[in-house]
Each structure stands twice: as structure tokens, then as C-alpha cells.
Scaffold this motif. Structure first.
Motif, PDB file in Angstrom:
ATOM      1  N   THR A 188     131.500  64.279 -24.789  1.00 50.91           N
ATOM      2  CA  THR A 188     132.906  64.618 -24.589  1.00 50.91           C
ATOM      3  C   THR A 188     133.805  63.943 -25.607  1.00 50.91           C
ATOM      4  OG1 THR A 188     133.216  62.816 -23.012  1.00 50.91           O
ATOM      5  CG2 THR A 188     132.570  64.978 -22.121  1.00 50.91           C
ATOM      6  N   ARG A 189     133.261  62.943 -26.320  1.00 47.88           N
ATOM      7  CA  ARG A 189     133.991  62.249 -27.382  1.00 47.88           C
ATOM      8  C   ARG A 189     132.974  61.576 -28.291  1.00 47.88           C
ATOM      9  NH1 ARG A 189     134.179  58.812 -22.919  1.00 47.88           N
ATOM     10  NH2 ARG A 189     133.551  56.678 -23.361  1.00 47.88           N
ATOM     11  N   ASP A 190     133.405  61.145 -29.463  1.00 47.88           N
ATOM     12  CA  ASP A 190     132.519  60.425 -30.369  1.00 47.88           C
ATOM     13  C   ASP A 190     132.106  59.096 -29.735  1.00 47.88           C
ATOM     14  OD1 ASP A 190     133.025  62.490 -32.115  1.00 47.88           O
ATOM     15  OD2 ASP A 190     134.148  61.281 -33.551  1.00 47.88           O
ATOM     16  N   ALA A 191     130.877  58.693 -29.982  1.00 53.98           N
ATOM     17  CA  ALA A 191     130.364  57.437 -29.441  1.00 53.98           C
ATOM     18  C   ALA A 191     131.075  56.242 -30.078  1.00 53.98           C
ATOM     19  CB  ALA A 191     128.865  57.337 -29.678  1.00 53.98           C
ATOM     20  N   GLU A 192     131.233  55.169 -29.295  1.00 55.45           N
ATOM     21  CA  GLU A 192     131.848  53.934 -29.776  1.00 55.45           C
ATOM     22  C   GLU A 192     130.780  52.857 -29.838  1.00 55.45           C
ATOM     23  OE1 GLU A 192     135.054  52.828 -27.202  1.00 55.45           O
ATOM     24  OE2 GLU A 192     136.004  54.803 -27.330  1.00 55.45           O
ATOM     25  N   LEU A 193     130.718  52.161 -30.963  1.00 52.00           N
ATOM     26  CA  LEU A 193     129.756  51.080 -31.139  1.00 52.00           C
ATOM     27  C   LEU A 193     130.495  49.756 -31.173  1.00 52.00           C
ATOM     28  CD1 LEU A 193     126.778  50.287 -31.662  1.00 52.00           C
ATOM     29  CD2 LEU A 193     127.297  50.457 -34.108  1.00 52.00           C
ATOM     30  N   SER A 230     130.294  59.472 -23.390  1.00 54.87           N
ATOM     31  CA  SER A 230     130.250  60.258 -22.154  1.00 54.87           C
ATOM     32  C   SER A 230     129.703  61.638 -22.464  1.00 54.87           C
ATOM     33  CB  SER A 230     131.651  60.407 -21.553  1.00 54.87           C
ATOM     34  OG  SER A 230     132.131  59.170 -21.118  1.00 54.87           O
ATOM     35  N   ILE A 231     129.012  62.203 -21.473  1.00 57.63           N
ATOM     36  CA  ILE A 231     128.532  63.580 -21.612  1.00 57.63           C
ATOM     37  C   ILE A 231     129.033  64.417 -20.441  1.00 57.63           C
ATOM     38  CG2 ILE A 231     126.490  62.950 -22.949  1.00 57.63           C
ATOM     39  CD1 ILE A 231     124.796  63.450 -20.431  1.00 57.63           C
ATOM     40  N   ALA A 232     129.163  65.692 -20.705  1.00 58.66           N
ATOM     41  CA  ALA A 232     129.495  66.668 -19.666  1.00 58.66           C
ATOM     42  C   ALA A 232     128.244  67.479 -19.388  1.00 58.66           C
ATOM     43  CB  ALA A 232     130.622  67.574 -20.123  1.00 58.66           C
ATOM     44  N   VAL A 233     127.929  67.610 -18.115  1.00 59.98           N
ATOM     45  CA  VAL A 233     126.772  68.397 -17.674  1.00 59.98           C
ATOM     46  C   VAL A 233     127.293  69.468 -16.728  1.00 59.98           C
ATOM     47  CG1 VAL A 233     124.563  68.334 -16.456  1.00 59.98           C
ATOM     48  CG2 VAL A 233     125.269  66.376 -17.868  1.00 59.98           C
ATOM     49  N   ASN A 234     127.049  70.731 -17.069  1.00 61.68           N
ATOM     50  CA  ASN A 234     127.531  71.833 -16.240  1.00 61.68           C
ATOM     51  C   ASN A 234     126.576  72.112 -15.094  1.00 61.68           C
ATOM     52  OD1 ASN A 234     129.891  72.356 -17.682  1.00 61.68           O
ATOM     53  ND2 ASN A 234     128.818  73.668 -19.123  1.00 61.68           N
ATOM     54  N   LYS A 256     131.404  64.259 -30.795  1.00 65.78           N
ATOM     55  CA  LYS A 256     131.898  65.165 -29.755  1.00 65.78           C
ATOM     56  C   LYS A 256     131.274  66.544 -29.906  1.00 65.78           C
ATOM     57  CE  LYS A 256     136.086  67.082 -27.782  1.00 65.78           C
ATOM     58  NZ  LYS A 256     137.543  67.082 -27.802  1.00 65.78           N
ATOM     59  N   GLY A 257     130.760  67.080 -28.812  1.00 67.88           N
ATOM     60  CA  GLY A 257     130.154  68.409 -28.792  1.00 67.88           C
ATOM     61  C   GLY A 257     128.655  68.413 -28.997  1.00 67.88           C
ATOM     62  N   LYS A 258     128.072  67.312 -29.478  1.00 70.49           N
ATOM     63  CA  LYS A 258     126.630  67.229 -29.726  1.00 70.49           C
ATOM     64  C   LYS A 258     125.869  67.260 -28.400  1.00 70.49           C
ATOM     65  CE  LYS A 258     123.049  66.520 -32.334  1.00 70.49           C
ATOM     66  NZ  LYS A 258     122.618  67.579 -33.218  1.00 70.49           N
ATOM     67  N   MET A 259     124.822  68.082 -28.340  1.00 72.77           N
ATOM     68  CA  MET A 259     123.996  68.139 -27.144  1.00 72.77           C
ATOM     69  C   MET A 259     122.897  67.077 -27.238  1.00 72.77           C
ATOM     70  SD  MET A 259     121.937  71.284 -25.378  1.00 72.77           S
ATOM     71  CE  MET A 259     123.408  72.037 -24.718  1.00 72.77           C
ATOM     72  N   GLN A 303     130.097  70.788 -32.001  1.00 72.96           N
ATOM     73  CA  GLN A 303     131.296  71.416 -32.517  1.00 72.96           C
ATOM     74  C   GLN A 303     131.152  71.601 -34.017  1.00 72.96           C
ATOM     75  OE1 GLN A 303     133.418  72.498 -30.504  1.00 72.96           O
ATOM     76  NE2 GLN A 303     133.209  71.295 -28.662  1.00 72.96           N
ATOM     77  N   SER A 304     131.759  72.642 -34.536  1.00 69.03           N
ATOM     78  CA  SER A 304     131.726  72.832 -35.980  1.00 69.03           C
ATOM     79  C   SER A 304     132.664  71.825 -36.627  1.00 69.03           C
ATOM     80  CB  SER A 304     132.155  74.254 -36.339  1.00 69.03           C
ATOM     81  OG  SER A 304     133.484  74.472 -35.914  1.00 69.03           O
ATOM     82  N   GLY A 305     132.423  71.550 -37.891  1.00 69.91           N
ATOM     83  CA  GLY A 305     133.260  70.596 -38.603  1.00 69.91           C
ATOM     84  C   GLY A 305     132.430  69.805 -39.581  1.00 69.91           C
ATOM     85  N   GLU A 306     133.101  69.190 -40.537  1.00 70.93           N
ATOM     86  CA  GLU A 306     132.403  68.476 -41.598  1.00 70.93           C
ATOM     87  C   GLU A 306     131.556  67.341 -41.059  1.00 70.93           C
ATOM     88  OE1 GLU A 306     133.620  65.671 -45.314  1.00 70.93           O
ATOM     89  OE2 GLU A 306     134.860  67.436 -44.924  1.00 70.93           O
ATOM     90  N   ARG A 307     132.092  66.558 -40.131  1.00 72.54           N
ATOM     91  CA  ARG A 307     131.334  65.416 -39.614  1.00 72.54           C
ATOM     92  C   ARG A 307     130.083  65.882 -38.899  1.00 72.54           C
ATOM     93  NH1 ARG A 307     133.144  60.403 -35.761  1.00 72.54           N
ATOM     94  NH2 ARG A 307     131.195  59.318 -36.004  1.00 72.54           N
ATOM     95  N   GLN A 308     130.200  66.926 -38.075  1.00 72.52           N
ATOM     96  CA  GLN A 308     129.043  67.428 -37.347  1.00 72.52           C
ATOM     97  C   GLN A 308     127.994  67.975 -38.303  1.00 72.52           C
ATOM     98  OE1 GLN A 308     128.117  67.202 -34.235  1.00 72.52           O
ATOM     99  NE2 GLN A 308     126.258  68.319 -34.632  1.00 72.52           N
ATOM    100  N   ASN A 309     128.413  68.716 -39.313  1.00 72.71           N
ATOM    101  CA  ASN A 309     127.457  69.300 -40.239  1.00 72.71           C
ATOM    102  C   ASN A 309     126.707  68.246 -41.031  1.00 72.71           C
ATOM    103  OD1 ASN A 309     127.997  71.900 -39.474  1.00 72.71           O
ATOM    104  ND2 ASN A 309     129.557  72.227 -41.041  1.00 72.71           N
TER     105      ASN A 309
END
Length: 147
Positions: free
Chosen positions: A14-19, A32-36, A70-73, A109-115
Motif C-alpha cells: 500500500t506504500r513504499d517500504a521504510e527501512l 503494509s499490504i492489502a489483501v482482497n 507501492k503496488g508490488k505484489m 504500479q507503472s512508473g520509473e521506480r517500479q520498472n
């Protein structure tokens, strides 16, 4: 009989991980993750999102943090932990999932960071989930992936 505390979930961040690091230098990666969950409402089915806080300790958290966007499964295998504290004289608690194993799954999610941070579990190709596992000539990765 021994007690059992085992959780397996697949969901999307649901958001980018924090280290962060403890005072002792131990790495703590939180996300956090969202599970449907499908539920029947009247004559139709609807998705209901459930949200879970995940904690990934140590080297695994350090290595995977940049891929946890964010958006990564992801698939998470771990255990439930209840954190208890007092705040303003009130007893408080929160349940988190302590991840023992984490698997990067399909795209996000699409985007430069995800790719730039796709998992090799789908052949390493940014669109592998949509490509029906067709052969990929140039996956765009170098050999510096930490897992």
C-alpha cells in the motif's frame, strides 16, 4: 499440543517500504499490504480489502527494501506478533506480521521506480505477467540483484 502461529498472505504493498535501524544496528523494514477478500452482497460478489502491517528484519529487509514499492505484489510467510505499550495512561496494542520469508511476485504500479525494480520470479521482464511467459531477449537486468 504445541501452539501454532503461522500466516501466509499474498497481497500488494500500500506504500513504499521504510527501512530503519535499531540502536543496536539491526535493520527493520516495515510496509503494509492489502489483501482482497471476496464476499457476497445480495446477488453479487464484491472485493473487500484487508490491510496488514509487515515487519522484515535483518539482511533480508536491507536487501529487499528498494524492491518493495507501492503496488508490488508479494507473498509473505510469517507469524503474528502483538506489540503492547501504554500511551497517556491507556493500554494500547497492535498486531503485526513478522515475515520469515518474503517472495516478490507479479508487477506493481507503472512508473520509473517500479520498472527498475522488478522481481526475477517472472523472468525479470517488466511486463512478464502480461506476456504469457514469452521468451525475452533483453531483460534489462545486471547480475547485481541481491537474492
Amino acid at each position: 499440543m504445541a501452539d501454532l502461529n503461522h500466516v501466509v498472505l499474498i497481497g500488494r504493498l500500500t506504500r513504499d517500504a521504510e527501512l530503519k535501524y535499531t540502536a543496536g544496528g539491526q535493520a527493520v523494514c516495515k510496509f503494509s499490504i492489502a489483501v482482497n477478500r471476496r464476499k457476497k452482497v445480495g446477488d453479487s460478489w464484491e472485493d473487500e480489502a484487508n490491510f496488514f502491517d509487515i515487519v522484515l528484519w535483518g539482511k533480508q529487509g536491507e536487501s529487499l527494501q528498494s524492491y518493495l514499492v507501492k503496488g508490488k505484489m508479494v507473498g509473505v510467510d510469517g507469524e503474528l506478533r502483538q506489540d503492547r505499550w501504554q500511551q497517556d495512561g491507556q493500554n494500547r496494542s497492535k498486531i503485526e506480521i513478522i515475515a520469515n520469508y518474503l517472495q516478490l511476485l507479479g508487477g506493481g504500479q507503472s512508473g520509473e521506480r517500479q520498472n527498475n525494480h522488478n522481481s526475477s520470479s517472472q523472468g525479470g521482464h517488466p511486463n512478464a505477467a502480461e506476456s504469457s511467459f514469452s521468451p525475452v531477449k533483453d531483460d534489462g537486468f545486471t547480475d547485481d540483484i541481491p537474492f
